[in-house]
Write a protein that holds these residues in place. Structure first.
Motif, mmCIF file in Angstrom:
data_model
loop_
_atom_site.group_PDB
_atom_site.id
_atom_site.type_symbol
_atom_site.label_atom_id
_atom_site.label_comp_id
_atom_site.label_asym_id
_atom_site.label_seq_id
_atom_site.Cartn_x
_atom_site.Cartn_y
_atom_site.Cartn_z
ATOM 1 N N ARG A 45 8.407 -13.083 9.018
ATOM 2 C CA ARG A 45 7.817 -12.187 10.009
ATOM 3 C C ARG A 45 7.145 -10.982 9.359
ATOM 4 N N GLN A 46 7.782 -10.441 8.327
ATOM 5 C CA GLN A 46 7.274 -9.201 7.711
ATOM 6 C C GLN A 46 6.205 -9.448 6.650
ATOM 7 N N LEU A 47 6.103 -10.679 6.170
ATOM 8 C CA LEU A 47 5.097 -11.001 5.145
ATOM 9 C C LEU A 47 4.213 -12.127 5.680
ATOM 10 N N PRO A 48 3.424 -11.821 6.726
ATOM 11 C CA PRO A 48 2.693 -12.879 7.432
ATOM 12 C C PRO A 48 1.645 -13.588 6.574
ATOM 13 N N THR A 98 12.343 -3.269 13.376
ATOM 14 C CA THR A 98 12.875 -2.156 14.164
ATOM 15 C C THR A 98 13.653 -1.147 13.315
ATOM 16 N N LEU A 99 14.005 -1.528 12.080
ATOM 17 C CA LEU A 99 14.815 -0.627 11.249
ATOM 18 C C LEU A 99 14.063 -0.106 10.021
ATOM 19 N N GLN A 100 12.740 -0.284 10.011
ATOM 20 C CA GLN A 100 11.961 0.220 8.875
ATOM 21 C C GLN A 100 11.829 1.737 8.922
ATOM 22 N N VAL A 101 11.548 2.298 7.753
ATOM 23 C CA VAL A 101 11.328 3.741 7.578
ATOM 24 C C VAL A 101 12.531 4.576 8.054
ATOM 25 N N LYS A 102 13.725 4.024 7.816
ATOM 26 C CA LYS A 102 14.962 4.765 8.101
ATOM 27 C C LYS A 102 15.789 4.914 6.821
ATOM 28 N N GLY A 103 15.182 4.543 5.716
ATOM 29 C CA GLY A 103 15.884 4.708 4.438
ATOM 30 C C GLY A 103 16.581 3.460 3.920
ATOM 31 N N TYR A 104 16.612 2.383 4.705
ATOM 32 C CA TYR A 104 17.301 1.168 4.240
ATOM 33 C C TYR A 104 16.618 0.553 3.018
ATOM 34 N N GLY A 105 15.285 0.601 3.002
ATOM 35 C CA GLY A 105 14.547 0.027 1.868
ATOM 36 C C GLY A 105 14.880 0.733 0.565
ATOM 37 N N THR A 106 15.062 2.038 0.635
ATOM 38 C CA THR A 106 15.422 2.823 -0.547
ATOM 39 C C THR A 106 16.845 2.507 -0.982
ATOM 40 N N ARG A 107 17.766 2.437 -0.030
ATOM 41 C CA ARG A 107 19.157 2.123 -0.373
ATOM 42 C C ARG A 107 19.270 0.730 -0.980
ATOM 43 N N TYR A 127 4.764 -8.364 -7.594
ATOM 44 C CA TYR A 127 3.407 -8.291 -7.059
ATOM 45 C C TYR A 127 3.507 -7.606 -5.704
ATOM 46 N N ALA A 128 3.100 -6.344 -5.665
ATOM 47 C CA ALA A 128 3.236 -5.569 -4.424
ATOM 48 C C ALA A 128 2.039 -5.819 -3.516
ATOM 49 N N ASP A 129 2.317 -6.021 -2.249
ATOM 50 C CA ASP A 129 1.246 -6.038 -1.243
ATOM 51 C C ASP A 129 0.609 -4.658 -1.234
ATOM 52 N N ASN A 130 -0.677 -4.608 -0.952
ATOM 53 C CA ASN A 130 -1.367 -3.312 -1.021
ATOM 54 C C ASN A 130 -0.695 -2.245 -0.163
ATOM 55 N N TYR A 131 -0.225 -2.631 1.015
ATOM 56 C CA TYR A 131 0.392 -1.632 1.890
ATOM 57 C C TYR A 131 1.826 -1.281 1.480
ATOM 58 N N ALA A 132 2.346 -1.968 0.468
ATOM 59 C CA ALA A 132 3.700 -1.636 0.002
ATOM 60 C C ALA A 132 3.670 -0.883 -1.334
ATOM 61 N N ILE A 133 2.487 -0.664 -1.886
ATOM 62 C CA ILE A 133 2.380 0.030 -3.178
ATOM 63 C C ILE A 133 3.027 1.417 -3.095
ATOM 64 N N GLY A 134 2.795 2.110 -1.981
ATOM 65 C CA GLY A 134 3.359 3.457 -1.791
ATOM 66 C C GLY A 134 4.880 3.430 -1.822
ATOM 67 N N TYR A 135 5.461 2.432 -1.169
ATOM 68 C CA TYR A 135 6.917 2.282 -1.178
ATOM 69 C C TYR A 135 7.402 2.054 -2.612
ATOM 70 N N PHE A 136 6.779 1.119 -3.326
ATOM 71 C CA PHE A 136 7.238 0.810 -4.688
ATOM 72 C C PHE A 136 7.085 2.012 -5.614
ATOM 73 N N ILE A 175 10.822 -9.556 -8.549
ATOM 74 C CA ILE A 175 11.086 -9.478 -7.112
ATOM 75 C C ILE A 175 10.023 -10.314 -6.414
ATOM 76 N N ALA A 176 10.462 -11.367 -5.738
ATOM 77 C CA ALA A 176 9.515 -12.246 -5.050
ATOM 78 C C ALA A 176 9.200 -11.701 -3.661
ATOM 79 N N PHE A 177 10.231 -11.363 -2.907
ATOM 80 C CA PHE A 177 10.051 -10.856 -1.534
ATOM 81 C C PHE A 177 11.028 -9.718 -1.284
ATOM 82 N N LEU A 178 10.568 -8.798 -0.465
ATOM 83 C CA LEU A 178 11.397 -7.651 -0.084
ATOM 84 C C LEU A 178 10.989 -7.263 1.327
ATOM 85 N N ALA A 179 11.933 -7.108 2.232
ATOM 86 C CA ALA A 179 11.584 -6.653 3.587
ATOM 87 C C ALA A 179 12.821 -6.144 4.321
ATOM 88 N N ILE A 180 12.532 -5.261 5.268
ATOM 89 C CA ILE A 180 13.523 -4.761 6.221
ATOM 90 C C ILE A 180 13.006 -5.178 7.604
HETATM 91 N N1 ACO Z 1 3.500 2.627 2.371
HETATM 92 C C1 ACO Z 1 3.780 3.865 1.926
HETATM 93 N N2 ACO Z 1 5.002 4.416 1.995
HETATM 94 C C2 ACO Z 1 5.964 3.681 2.550
HETATM 95 C C3 ACO Z 1 5.754 2.388 3.053
HETATM 96 C C4 ACO Z 1 4.457 1.865 2.939
HETATM 97 N N3 ACO Z 1 4.187 0.643 3.393
HETATM 98 N N4 ACO Z 1 6.918 1.919 3.544
HETATM 99 C C5 ACO Z 1 7.809 2.892 3.375
HETATM 100 N N5 ACO Z 1 7.233 3.942 2.770
HETATM 101 C C6 ACO Z 1 7.837 5.183 2.349
HETATM 102 C C7 ACO Z 1 8.608 5.871 3.429
HETATM 103 O O1 ACO Z 1 7.790 6.727 4.176
HETATM 104 C C8 ACO Z 1 9.634 6.623 2.615
HETATM 105 O O2 ACO Z 1 9.068 7.794 2.083
HETATM 106 P P1 ACO Z 1 9.939 9.147 1.979
HETATM 107 O O3 ACO Z 1 11.085 8.788 1.071
HETATM 108 O O4 ACO Z 1 8.991 10.109 1.391
HETATM 109 O O5 ACO Z 1 10.373 9.443 3.370
HETATM 110 C C9 ACO Z 1 9.904 5.686 1.445
HETATM 111 O O6 ACO Z 1 8.764 4.850 1.337
HETATM 112 C C10 ACO Z 1 11.110 4.813 1.638
HETATM 113 O O7 ACO Z 1 11.186 4.398 2.973
HETATM 114 P P2 ACO Z 1 12.388 3.518 3.511
HETATM 115 O O8 ACO Z 1 12.734 3.934 4.896
HETATM 116 O O9 ACO Z 1 13.481 3.501 2.514
HETATM 117 O O10 ACO Z 1 11.673 2.098 3.522
HETATM 118 P P3 ACO Z 1 11.924 0.883 4.526
HETATM 119 O O11 ACO Z 1 13.353 0.779 4.912
HETATM 120 O O12 ACO Z 1 10.935 0.897 5.613
HETATM 121 O O13 ACO Z 1 11.584 -0.334 3.537
HETATM 122 C C11 ACO Z 1 9.756 -1.845 3.142
HETATM 123 C C12 ACO Z 1 10.318 -0.431 2.933
HETATM 124 C C13 ACO Z 1 10.709 -2.851 2.517
HETATM 125 C C14 ACO Z 1 8.400 -1.908 2.434
HETATM 126 C C15 ACO Z 1 9.643 -2.096 4.661
HETATM 127 O O14 ACO Z 1 8.836 -1.131 5.244
HETATM 128 C C16 ACO Z 1 9.098 -3.478 5.007
HETATM 129 O O15 ACO Z 1 9.856 -4.418 5.173
HETATM 130 N N6 ACO Z 1 7.776 -3.604 5.176
HETATM 131 C C17 ACO Z 1 7.150 -4.854 5.545
HETATM 132 C C18 ACO Z 1 7.274 -5.903 4.475
HETATM 133 C C19 ACO Z 1 6.696 -5.462 3.151
HETATM 134 O O16 ACO Z 1 5.641 -4.849 3.080
HETATM 135 N N7 ACO Z 1 7.390 -5.817 2.065
HETATM 136 C C20 ACO Z 1 6.956 -5.586 0.705
HETATM 137 C C21 ACO Z 1 5.879 -6.546 0.379
HETATM 138 S S1 ACO Z 1 5.624 -6.746 -1.339
HETATM 139 C C22 ACO Z 1 6.828 -7.833 -1.834
HETATM 140 O O17 ACO Z 1 7.549 -8.372 -1.055
HETATM 141 C C23 ACO Z 1 6.985 -8.120 -3.307
#
Ligand code: ACO
Length: 162
Positions: free
Chosen positions: A27-30, A83-92, A112-121, A75-80
């Motif tokens: 669902r999260q990596l369409p 409904t629970l995204q951006v609550k800190g679970y991804g960081t934990r 290999y980060a998706d472009n919209y996940a680069i900020g998270y990584f 890391i092949a896949f990563l997702a939350i």
């Molecule tokens: N772009 C920029 N910043 C982001 C993004 C993003 N897409 N997602 C989260 N952040 C930021 C948050 O704002 C937060 O910043 P802060 O610490 O300054 O407040 C920080 O990253 C951590 O946020 P969390 O709440 O810990 O992240 P979350 O629980 O949402 O998990 C994740 C992040 C896994 C990317 C989640 O949003 C998700 O499942 N997204 C959809 C699937 C996805 O994109 N997966 C990665 C694809 S690449 C791969 O799988 C190899």
């Protein structure tokens, strides 16, 4: 919240959690073909760290493969779940994962980060500049266009626990 390492070991409990995690990834990596997600999540060379809520509910996870001789993991896949995204679970999850992988003598993470996940990584300590020598990782992981290769150094003495 619990973090569990799940492998395809044939038990009912593991199968159920891997199916739930596979569904979150799908669902999260369409853009990822579903068959590819299924193949890697159930592949015996891959493992997954799941985040589990209320003892049974999988709310996200990381699917990865270790290359012990090369001392890196991909890391092949990563997702939350949505409904629970951006609550800190991804960081934990990433911190727990680093804590776990550090004990397995892994020195680098690649993904290999998706472009919209680069900020998270980036926030998790990943860089687009690859410090590992190419012969250490090239040929071990597949090229994948549509993603940006990023690397994270896992310091052997940092306490990543949270
Ligand atoms: N772009 C920029 N910043 C982001 C993004 C993003 N897409 N997602 C989260 N952040 C930021 C948050 O704002 C937060 O910043 P802060 O610490 O300054 O407040 C920080 O990253 C951590 O946020 P969390 O709440 O810990 O992240 P979350 O629980 O949402 O998990 C994740 C992040 C896994 C990317 C989640 O949003 C998700 O499942 N997204 C959809 C699937 C996805 O994109 N997966 C990665 C694809 S690449 C791969 O799988 C190899």
């Amino acid at each position: 919240i619990d973090f569990k390492i799940i492998t395809n070991n044939g038990t009912h409990e593991s199968m159920k959690m891997l199916i739930d995690l596979k569904n979150i990834f799908a669902r999260q990596l369409p853009k990822m073909p579903k068959e590819y997600i299924v193949r890697l999540v159930f592949d015996r060379n891959h493992e997954s760290m799941c985040i589990i809520k209320d003892n049974t509910k999988v709310i996200g996870g990381i699917c990865y493969r270790k290359y012990p001789t090369q001392r890196f993991a991909e890391i092949a896949f990563l997702a939350i779940t949505a409904t629970l995204q951006v609550k800190g679970y991804g960081t934990r999850l990433m911190n727990k994962f680093k804590e776990h992988i550090q004990k397995q003598d892994v020195e680098y993470l690649l993904t290999y980060a998706d472009n919209y996940a680069i900020g998270y990584f980036r926030k998790q300590g990943f860089y687009q500049e690859i410090k590992m020598q190419p012969d250490r990782w090239k040929g071990f992981i597949k090229d994948y266009d549509g993603g940006t290769l990023m690397e994270c150094y896992v310091h052997p003495f940092i306490d990543y626990g949270n």
